[in-house]
Every structure is written in structure tokens, then in C-alpha cells.
Design a protein around this motif. Structure first.
Motif, PDB file in Angstrom:
ATOM      1  N   GLY A   1       1.690 -15.912   9.711  1.00  0.00           N
ATOM      2  CA  GLY A   1       2.610 -16.487   8.026  1.00  0.00           C
ATOM      3  C   GLY A   1       2.413 -15.285   7.336  1.00  0.00           C
ATOM      4  N   GLY A   2       2.711 -13.992   7.525  1.00  0.00           N
ATOM      5  CA  GLY A   2       3.386 -13.235   6.643  1.00  0.00           C
ATOM      6  C   GLY A   2       3.846 -12.649   6.238  1.00  0.00           C
ATOM      7  N   PHE A   3       5.577 -13.670   7.901  1.00  0.00           N
ATOM      8  CA  PHE A   3       6.404 -12.092   7.913  1.00  0.00           C
ATOM      9  C   PHE A   3       7.068 -13.863   7.134  1.00  0.00           C
ATOM     10  N   THR A   4       7.422 -13.776   6.035  1.00  0.00           N
ATOM     11  CA  THR A   4       8.292 -14.252   5.609  1.00  0.00           C
ATOM     12  C   THR A   4       9.727 -13.582   4.512  1.00  0.00           C
ATOM     13  N   THR A   5      10.328 -14.748   4.556  1.00  0.00           N
ATOM     14  CA  THR A   5      11.667 -13.964   3.319  1.00  0.00           C
ATOM     15  C   THR A   5      10.952 -14.051   2.033  1.00  0.00           C
ATOM     16  N   ALA A   6      10.226 -14.558   1.453  1.00  0.00           N
ATOM     17  CA  ALA A   6       9.841 -14.298   0.219  1.00  0.00           C
ATOM     18  C   ALA A   6       8.823 -12.506   0.122  1.00  0.00           C
ATOM     19  N   GLN A   7       8.218 -13.068   1.002  1.00  0.00           N
ATOM     20  CA  GLN A   7       7.478 -11.220   1.260  1.00  0.00           C
ATOM     21  C   GLN A   7       8.397  -9.876   1.603  1.00  0.00           C
ATOM     22  N   ILE A   8       9.280 -10.636   2.386  1.00  0.00           N
ATOM     23  CA  ILE A   8      10.349  -9.454   2.355  1.00  0.00           C
ATOM     24  C   ILE A   8      11.213  -8.864   1.382  1.00  0.00           C
ATOM     25  N   ALA A   9      11.782 -10.324   0.667  1.00  0.00           N
ATOM     26  CA  ALA A   9      12.054  -9.442  -0.908  1.00  0.00           C
ATOM     27  C   ALA A   9      10.995  -9.136  -1.805  1.00  0.00           C
ATOM     28  N   GLN A  10       9.672  -8.924  -1.808  1.00  0.00           N
ATOM     29  CA  GLN A  10       8.943  -8.391  -2.899  1.00  0.00           C
ATOM     30  C   GLN A  10       8.712  -6.926  -2.578  1.00  0.00           C
ATOM     31  N   ASP A  11       8.867  -7.067  -0.502  1.00  0.00           N
ATOM     32  CA  ASP A  11       8.945  -5.387   0.120  1.00  0.00           C
ATOM     33  C   ASP A  11       9.635  -4.301  -0.920  1.00  0.00           C
ATOM     34  N   LEU A  12      11.479  -5.369  -0.892  1.00  0.00           N
ATOM     35  CA  LEU A  12      12.082  -4.427  -1.087  1.00  0.00           C
ATOM     36  C   LEU A  12      12.143  -4.009  -2.457  1.00  0.00           C
ATOM     37  N   ASP A  13      11.042  -4.737  -3.429  1.00  0.00           N
ATOM     38  CA  ASP A  13      11.596  -4.220  -5.074  1.00  0.00           C
ATOM     39  C   ASP A  13      10.307  -3.128  -5.072  1.00  0.00           C
ATOM     40  N   SER A  14       8.945  -3.456  -4.176  1.00  0.00           N
ATOM     41  CA  SER A  14       7.717  -2.248  -4.179  1.00  0.00           C
ATOM     42  C   SER A  14       7.945  -0.827  -3.320  1.00  0.00           C
ATOM     43  N   VAL A  15       8.810  -1.107  -2.483  1.00  0.00           N
ATOM     44  CA  VAL A  15       9.950  -0.318  -1.710  1.00  0.00           C
ATOM     45  C   VAL A  15      10.787   0.948  -2.177  1.00  0.00           C
ATOM     46  N   ARG A  16      11.136  -0.080  -2.830  1.00  0.00           N
ATOM     47  CA  ARG A  16      12.582   0.547  -3.590  1.00  0.00           C
ATOM     48  C   ARG A  16      11.130   1.884  -5.001  1.00  0.00           C
ATOM     49  N   ARG A  17      10.883   1.212  -6.120  1.00  0.00           N
ATOM     50  CA  ARG A  17       9.631   2.095  -6.729  1.00  0.00           C
ATOM     51  C   ARG A  17       9.041   2.616  -6.158  1.00  0.00           C
ATOM     52  N   ALA A  18       8.397   2.793  -5.050  1.00  0.00           N
ATOM     53  CA  ALA A  18       7.429   3.856  -3.861  1.00  0.00           C
ATOM     54  C   ALA A  18       8.449   4.797  -4.267  1.00  0.00           C
ATOM     55  N   LEU A  19       9.769   4.212  -3.780  1.00  0.00           N
ATOM     56  CA  LEU A  19      10.708   5.731  -3.611  1.00  0.00           C
ATOM     57  C   LEU A  19      11.862   6.083  -4.706  1.00  0.00           C
TER      58      LEU A  19
END
Length: 477
Positions: free
Chosen positions: A171-189
């Protein structure tokens, strides 16, 4: 991908990251590609479910590959989002750093870094939701479409069971979670303003991320766009019919009609013939071509230029029951997807709305070949209903599909022969975006990759903020 506890170097100015990226060892690279100089890999830990209570410590790791610019300029970095869901980025990275022929990614890398951010559950990300083990174990050779469907369903039931026994919360593998990953990973980099290029399912992620936080995206290129208000799974049989009709109409305008006749009629007759009696041959013992396998060959061919070029001869071969088809691979088969992740996402989203009754209603008035597709296709058809029961995904709560925050320049590129995401999807999205341009190219899925040098020039011109070239037979929507 082994991880070294070293913070990632800043790639651009931006907000201070609350999550640290770690430098990771890249997987085996081809000869001539040097880690550190040409590519750098990172791993970024993310919550399994963004926004959950603080005591939920479950994590996933998002893998990132950075194709280092050949010459750094003022151009912002590019973030590339692959399709699927479940498409790894390995081939896209190779296209950027060691291209077999010139392409848009290798051209863009001349002046900017390109970040290939994996979807959770895919490629360099961990855990990887692969069903490869179960697929390799499925060694029997079914002789009918019903037997094939039963084998595929059993294979994915076994995969879903194993993933759940490993403690993976699908249940943790959704488009909404993937979209939030994108923003968080961008900031981490430490990536500030950036451009985004997305293909197919990646466009759904890109639009969700842009609606959630648009400030960091300068320009966005969406290729084979998914309309968030549409259901491409339920639409799939009709979209295939539209692509076949377009192919037939194009054939009618050239010598193709004289050589091959009416492709639409031939396809329908050929699939009906195989439905009555699958093709076998003493020269190919143990091999069979069913109606479902034949229409899957046709569907797959629309993914590439080579496949589309071969479609008239493929359809004619199906119509005459050519035994050579028993040895022929899919002319346009796509690269392998991480199918456990694919079903984990889709079974909670588009596929959650599919039932046998809805599939039957949606395809009832369509040609025979489209009804066969709806009844046999394992990702977009009837077998997916049973597969999704094994993945036991709860339908995602309906989210607003408005795009009011997406106000940056957006270029939507469609293929006139796209059998999954037709130009009408891009046209519908364009109407909701104030600064969007939508064009259609004479190609199938992933159109910019299948129209030669003009597609490459189109992508580069858009991100370089130059006048877009006019490709042959291009039209604006």
C-alpha cells in the motif's frame, strides 16, 4: 548498490534538505563510462508513507543516477521520470552517457546534469518489487488463452504472496507517494530550480508533483501524457482500435494499401481465426500462437518505429496464419518492467476500477480483436482483475484532478499512433494548463524517440527556450 555515508555534493542552489542523500556505488557500467566523472549514484531514504505519524519508522530507499554534464553552463539540471509504472532507468542512463546514436538525452547532457530518479520499488530503489523469480519458474507451455491467463494469474499470485511474506507493505507504492518522493529527493540532492522530462506513467507523477509544489519546476516536457481524469486501463481496448484505424487510414494513402489491403479487416479476421483454432506447426513443436498472443504482438509493435513499420506485414501474417509467427518475437516489445511494483501501483489506482462487467461493457461494441485484447491482456484486461485480488490493494481515495498550480511552460507531445495514451489525453490536459502547447507527431508511444533527429531537436529547443522546429506531418492540438 552499496552505500557510502557521504553527503551528496550540491548540484544547484536551493532549499536546505531535511533528508540527506548518500553517495552510492553505481551498478556495473559499460566500458568507457567512468563512475564519478560520467555518472554518480545516490541513495535517499524516504518514509514508506509520507505524512504518516512520527512513530511509523518504515522506510524505502530511492535510487538516483546523475549523468554529469560534459560542460556546465547556466542551464538548470534536468530531472527525468520514466514510465511504466515499473520502468527502471538503466536504458535511459545509457542513452545519456553512452548513446548508440544521437538522442535528446545525450544532447541535453552536453550542457546540464541529468538526474534519473527511480520510482520506489524499481531499479536502484529498495526494496525492489520484482516478480522475476516467479516468472522464471513458470515453465509450462499453455495451449489456449484461458490456460495462459491462468498461468499468469498464478505467477503473480505467487509473487504477491512472497512480497507480503517479506513484510513489504504494498500500500505504500502509489503515485501520490512517488510524487512526494520526487520533491523530497530533489531537496536532498540540493537541486533548486530544474526542468522535468517525463514519459507515459512518468507524466502522471510529474503532474501530481507539479500540482503539489510547482515552484521548483522551470519547464516541463510531457511525452505520451496520461490524463489524470481518464482511466487508461479501461480505455485501452478503444485506444488500440483508434491506433489501428489510424494505421489503416495511413496505409490507404500509400502503396501499402495495394500491397497489404485493408489492415483493419485483416486483423479482425486473423484474430477471429486464431480464437477458433490457435496456430501450431510440426516445425515448431511446443509453440503456439493464440488470438491473445497475436493481438499482444500487434499492441506491442506500436511502441517503436521499427514495430510500426512492420505492422502491415505482421497483420498480414496473422491473417494468413503464417507459421513463421511461432518463432517471431514481439516487433515492438517494451523493455522489462518491475511487474510487482507495476501491479502494486495500478491495482490501487486504474485497475481498482476494473471489473469483468465493466470490461465487457466498454468493449462490447468494439471489433473482435479489441474484445480479445480486453479479455486476455494481463496488465490492462480481464486477467488483471484476478491478479489485483492477490495484490490486495485498497483503491486510492479519489484525489482532486485539478491542475490549477501547474502554470510553468509545458510541452505535451503525443503520437498519432499511440495505442496507450492517445492525443486526446494531451489535448484534455492542455485545456487545463494556461501555458501549455500540445503537438502530435506521426509516431506511436514515446513519440519523440521515434521520429528521428527532429524529435531530438524538439526536446532540446524546448529546454533551451528556443523556437520549436516543425517536424514532418506534425500538427498542433
Amino acid at each position: 548498490m552499496s552505500v557510502v555515508a557521504v553527503a551528496a555534493p550540491a548540484a544547484a542552489s536551493g532549499a536546505q534538505a531535511s533528508v540527506q542523500a548518500r553517495v552510492a556505488k553505481c551498478p556495473k557500467l559499460p566500458a568507457g563510462v567512468k563512475e564519478g566523472k560520467d555518472v554518480r549514484c545516490y541513495a535517499v531514504r524516504q518514509p514508506l508513507r509520507h505524512g504518516r505519524r512520527p512513530d511509523d519508522q518504515r522506510k524505502v530507499t530511492i535510487g538516483v543516477t546523475r549523468a554529469v554534464a560534459l560542460r556546465h553552463t547556466s542551464a538548470p539540471p534536468l530531472i527525468f521520470l520514466s514510465g511504466g509504472p515499473g520502468e527502471p532507468n538503466a536504458q535511459n542512463v545509457l542513452a545519456a552517457v553512452k548513446p548508440k546514436q544521437p538522442n535528446a538525452l545525450s544532447s541535453l547532457r552536453r550542457t546540464r546534469d541529468i538526474y534519473f530518479i527511480e520510482q520506489r520499488g524499481v531499479g536502484l530503489s529498495r526494496p525492489e518489487l520484482s516478480c522475476e523469480k516467479e516468472m522464471k519458474a513458470a515453465t509450462s507451455i499453455p495451449g489456449t488463452d484461458a490456460e495462459i491467463s491462468a498461468l499468469v494469474i498464478a505467477t503473480y499470485e505467487a509473487c504477491a504472496g512472497r512480497l507480503k511474506r517479506q513484510g513489504i507493505d504494498l500500500g505504500g507504492f502509489t503515485t501520490a507517494q512517488i510524487a512526494q518522493d520526487l520533491d523530497s529527493v530533489r531537496r536532498a540532492l540540493h537541486i533548486g530550480r530544474a526542468d522535468v522530462q517525463a514519459t507515459s506513467y512518468g507524466t502522471k507523477v510529474a503532474l501530481a508533483a507539479a500540482q503539489r509544489n510547482p515552484k521548483w519546476i522551470r519547464r516541463m516536457l510531457l511525452v505520451s501524457t496520461i490524463d489524470p481524469r481518464a482511466n487508461f486501463a479501461l480505455d485501452a481496448p478503444g485506444n488500440l482500435v483508434r491506433a489501428v484505424n489510424t494505421l489503416n487510414a495511413t496505409c490507404n494513402l500509400t502503396s501499402c494499401r495495394t500491397r497489404y489491403g485493408n489492415l483493419r479487416e485483416k486483423l479482425d479476421a486473423g484474430i477471429e481465426s486464431l480464437a477458433q483454432a490457435p496456430l501450431t506447426s510440426p516445425a515448431a513443436p511446443g509453440q503456439v500462437l493464440t488470438a491473445g498472443l497475436a493481438i499482444t504482438k500487434v499492441f506491442s509493435a506500436f511502441y517503436t518505429k521499427q514495430g510500426i513499420d512492420q505492422l502491415p506485414s505482421l497483420i498480414s501474417a496473422i491473417a494468413r496464419r503464417d507459421p513463421k509467427l511461432l518463432k517471431a518475437g514481439d516487433a515492438g516489445a517494451t523493455a522489462g518492467l518491475v511487474t510487482g511494483q507495476e501491479y502494486s501501483v495500478l491495482c490501487g489506482e486504474e485497475l481498482s476500477h476494473l471489473t469483468a462487467a465493466r470490461i465487457a461493457r466498454a468493449s462490447a461494441s468494439l471489433p473482435s480483436y479489441a474484445r480479445t485484447f480486453a479479455g486476455t491482456q494481463t496488465t490492462l484486461g480481464l486477467p488483471a482483475v484476478s491478479i489485483c485480488k492477490a495484490f490486495d490493494r485498497k483503491p486510492q481515495v479519489a484525489r482532486p484532478t485539478g491542475l490549477s498550480n501547474v502554470r510553468m511552460p509545458v510541452l505535451l507531445v503525443s503520437g498519432s499512433l499511440d495505442q496507450v495514451t492517445p492525443p486526446s489525453y494531451a489535448a484534455a490536459v492542455r485545456k487545463r494548463l494556461p501555458r501549455a502547447t500540445s503537438i502530435t507527431l506521426p509516431a506511436g508511444h514515446s513519440a519523440v524517440n521515434n521520429v528521428g533527429p527532429c524529435g531530438q531537436k524538439l526536446v532540446v529547443a524546448f529546454f533551451d527556450v528556443k523556437r520549436l522546429p516543425q517536424c514532418p506531418k506534425q500538427r498542433r492540438n
